[in-house]
Design a protein around this motif. Structure first.
Motif, PDB file in Angstrom:
ATOM      1  N   ALA A  44       0.839  -1.206   0.000  1.00  0.00           N
ATOM      2  CA  ALA A  44       0.000   0.000   0.000  1.00  0.00           C
ATOM      3  C   ALA A  44       0.874   1.257   0.000  1.00  0.00           C
ATOM      4  CB  ALA A  44      -0.933  -0.008   1.210  1.00  0.00           C
ATOM      5  N   GLU A  45       1.958   1.226   0.771  1.00  0.00           N
ATOM      6  CA  GLU A  45       2.863   2.385   0.789  1.00  0.00           C
ATOM      7  C   GLU A  45       3.521   2.570  -0.581  1.00  0.00           C
ATOM      8  OE1 GLU A  45       5.700   2.160   3.953  1.00  0.00           O
ATOM      9  OE2 GLU A  45       4.252   2.794   5.473  1.00  0.00           O
ATOM     10  N   ASP A  46       3.988   1.472  -1.165  1.00  0.00           N
ATOM     11  CA  ASP A  46       4.654   1.569  -2.477  1.00  0.00           C
ATOM     12  C   ASP A  46       3.709   2.153  -3.526  1.00  0.00           C
ATOM     13  OD1 ASP A  46       6.902   0.513  -1.429  1.00  0.00           O
ATOM     14  OD2 ASP A  46       6.663  -1.491  -2.293  1.00  0.00           O
ATOM     15  N   LEU A  47       2.491   1.632  -3.577  1.00  0.00           N
ATOM     16  CA  LEU A  47       1.556   2.074  -4.616  1.00  0.00           C
ATOM     17  C   LEU A  47       1.051   3.496  -4.344  1.00  0.00           C
ATOM     18  CD1 LEU A  47      -0.433  -1.240  -5.231  1.00  0.00           C
ATOM     19  CD2 LEU A  47       1.535  -0.339  -6.465  1.00  0.00           C
ATOM     20  N   THR A  48       0.938   3.858  -3.075  1.00  0.00           N
ATOM     21  CA  THR A  48       0.580   5.243  -2.740  1.00  0.00           C
ATOM     22  C   THR A  48       1.670   6.187  -3.238  1.00  0.00           C
ATOM     23  OG1 THR A  48      -0.577   4.472  -0.775  1.00  0.00           O
ATOM     24  CG2 THR A  48      -0.011   6.792  -0.828  1.00  0.00           C
ATOM     25  N   ALA A  49       2.918   5.799  -3.008  1.00  0.00           N
ATOM     26  CA  ALA A  49       4.037   6.638  -3.468  1.00  0.00           C
ATOM     27  C   ALA A  49       4.009   6.769  -4.991  1.00  0.00           C
ATOM     28  CB  ALA A  49       5.365   6.033  -3.007  1.00  0.00           C
ATOM     29  N   VAL A  50       3.773   5.663  -5.682  1.00  0.00           N
ATOM     30  CA  VAL A  50       3.729   5.711  -7.154  1.00  0.00           C
ATOM     31  C   VAL A  50       2.599   6.640  -7.608  1.00  0.00           C
ATOM     32  CG1 VAL A  50       3.240   4.349  -9.225  1.00  0.00           C
ATOM     33  CG2 VAL A  50       4.740   3.430  -7.467  1.00  0.00           C
ATOM     34  N   THR A  51       1.451   6.538  -6.956  1.00  0.00           N
ATOM     35  CA  THR A  51       0.300   7.372  -7.335  1.00  0.00           C
ATOM     36  C   THR A  51       0.626   8.853  -7.175  1.00  0.00           C
ATOM     37  OG1 THR A  51      -1.224   5.634  -6.652  1.00  0.00           O
ATOM     38  CG2 THR A  51      -2.129   7.860  -6.819  1.00  0.00           C
TER      39      THR A  51
END
Lengths: 175, 257
Positions: A44-51
């Motif tokens: 969730a942290e990784d994909l939030t950062a990508v977003t």
């Protein structure tokens, strides 16, 4: 948090809120969208950062007359989820099903973590579309109307699907 | 409290360290990359280029270059060449795969179980097609139990006419069963709605090979619908392939006891 006064503007043309204000409002919502979608805090942290990185790079292209900021950001988040699902499917699948093969015992973890594990187990059994709707509604706090705008479903259809899913989840949760 | 309130209770705040680091990364100017990183970047690009060339040059390597297209239930679709295409490719490259070890296998006719017998063997209620195109006759109904290759119990029903084969597979995966991958090559895959769930439609799937009268190996094409429903995974395939407009109503009319 960084100094609000020095925070850059999101877009001078359409959205004049400081980026940090937008970040503070949407970071938890997007993070929880991914958390409910995939059930894993690190992912969730990784994909939030990508977003947010995508949104930051494209901030000059955002036009409020075409879509609200919320719609724009969650469109990016959804696309990021789809990319992650397709490009790194095995990893994502391993994470989604981790609870099934590597259970956390109540004795070893707090009750809340165990509840999260149970919820993820139930969400893993949902089809991708239903799980995404749950993530948008209960993770990201989006309204049925906003979800309808993002998914192309009608608002009533979103309501019906979510009602059916919630009833099933509640029944299994209380079993 | 309304029915859905409990679902809001699992929200979490992202950790302050993560929030702060991401905001910093987004809004602070990035320092120039040192020369060593630029050199590493060029090295990485060269490695990617070499790998790409190797993919073009060697079929055996190319088969590993696959992209996950979709997942439905326990089945993952990849764009790798189908097994039939790989076999045909090996023939064309005059490099047939090693001959399989010769083992005597007792030939068994495909059984035609009654619905009750199939259900008793499988341990679950079996589905039936009720909307068959004219000319098709029930030829086979058998049950496959889980084994090393296939972690599911399957009720397989085959209908045939003079020029058409239609197969319905009803699968019940074992708890915790791993996903399986079906390479579909360049066959187009489309998401469809059927029986209140989402399914996949695969058209012109090069599923198998056969030997023509002139001894040439040819590919056999099939159309396939796959969906999950009620804890089962269903697969309806036709060979030669019937169009989606024909197969969708057939799938919609499947009767589950």
């Amino acid at each position: 948090m960084a100094n609000l006064n020095n925070a850059p503007q999101f877009s001078s043309q359409s959205e004049n809120r400081p980026f940090e204000a937008i970040y503070e409002e949407f970071l938890p919502r997007i993070y929880n969208f991914f958390l409910y979608r995939f059930g894993d805090t690190a992912l969730a942290e990784d994909l939030t950062a990508v977003t947010f990185e995508k949104a930051w790079k494209k901030r000059g292209k955002f036009r409020q007359e075409l879509a609200s900021l919320s719609t724009w950001l969650f469109t990016i988040a959804r696309n990021t989820a789809v990319d992650a699902y397709r490009q790194n499917h095995r990893a994502a699948e391993d994470i989604e099903s981790a609870g099934l093969t590597d259970p956390i015992t109540p004795a070893a973890e707090s009750e809340r973590q165990y509840d999260l594990y149970r919820l993820n187990q139930l969400l893993c059994r949902l089809p991708a579309r239903e799980r995404e709707l749950v993530a948008m509604k209960y993770g990201a706090n989006l309204t049925n109307r906003a979800i309808a705008g993002l998914t192309g479903l009608s608002e009533s259809n979103v309501g019906v699907i979510l009602h059916r899913v919630v009833q099933a989840l509640k029944k299994e949760w209380e079993a | 409290m309304s029915d859905d309130q409990f679902l809001y209770g699992f929200q979490q705040q992202p950790s302050p360290a993560f929030s702060k680091a991401l905001l910093h990364r987004l809004t602070e100017p990035q320092p120039a990359r040192p020369v060593v990183w630029r050199r590493l970047a060029w090295g990485f690009l060269a490695a990617v280029l070499l790998f790409s060339i190797s993919l073009l040059a060697f079929p055996t390597v190319r088969t590993y270059a696959q992209t996950i297209l979709y997942q439905i239930g326990h089945l993952i679709l990849s764009d790798a060449p189908t097994h039939a295409e790989q076999f045909e490719e090996s023939l064309q490259a005059a490099a047939p795969s090693p001959a399989p070890s010769q083992q005597a296998v007792e030939w068994q006719a495909n059984p035609l179980l009654s619905l009750d017998e199939a259900q008793a063997q499988a341990g679950f209620p079996a589905a039936e097609l009720t909307n068959l195109p004219p000319g098709l006759t029930l030829m086979v109904r058998r049950v496959n139990l889980p084994d090393d290759q296939n972690p599911y119990t399957a009720v397989i029903t085959v209908y045939q006419s003079a020029d058409q084969t239609l197969t319905l597979r009803q699968l019940m995966y074992a708890p915790g069963a791993e996903t399986q991958t079906l390479p579909v090559g360049s066959a187009p895959v489309q998401e469809v709605q059927l029986r209140s769930s989402q399914g996949l439609w695969i058209e012109n799937l090069r599923l198998s090979t056969y030997v023509e009268p002139d001894h040439q190996v040819a590919l056999q094409y099939a159309n396939l619908l796959r969906w999950s429903e009620g804890g089962f995974e269903f697969e309806l395939s036709t060979n030669p392939g019937l169009p989606l407009e024909t197969m969708l109503p057939m799938a919609e009319a499947i009767q589950r006891p």
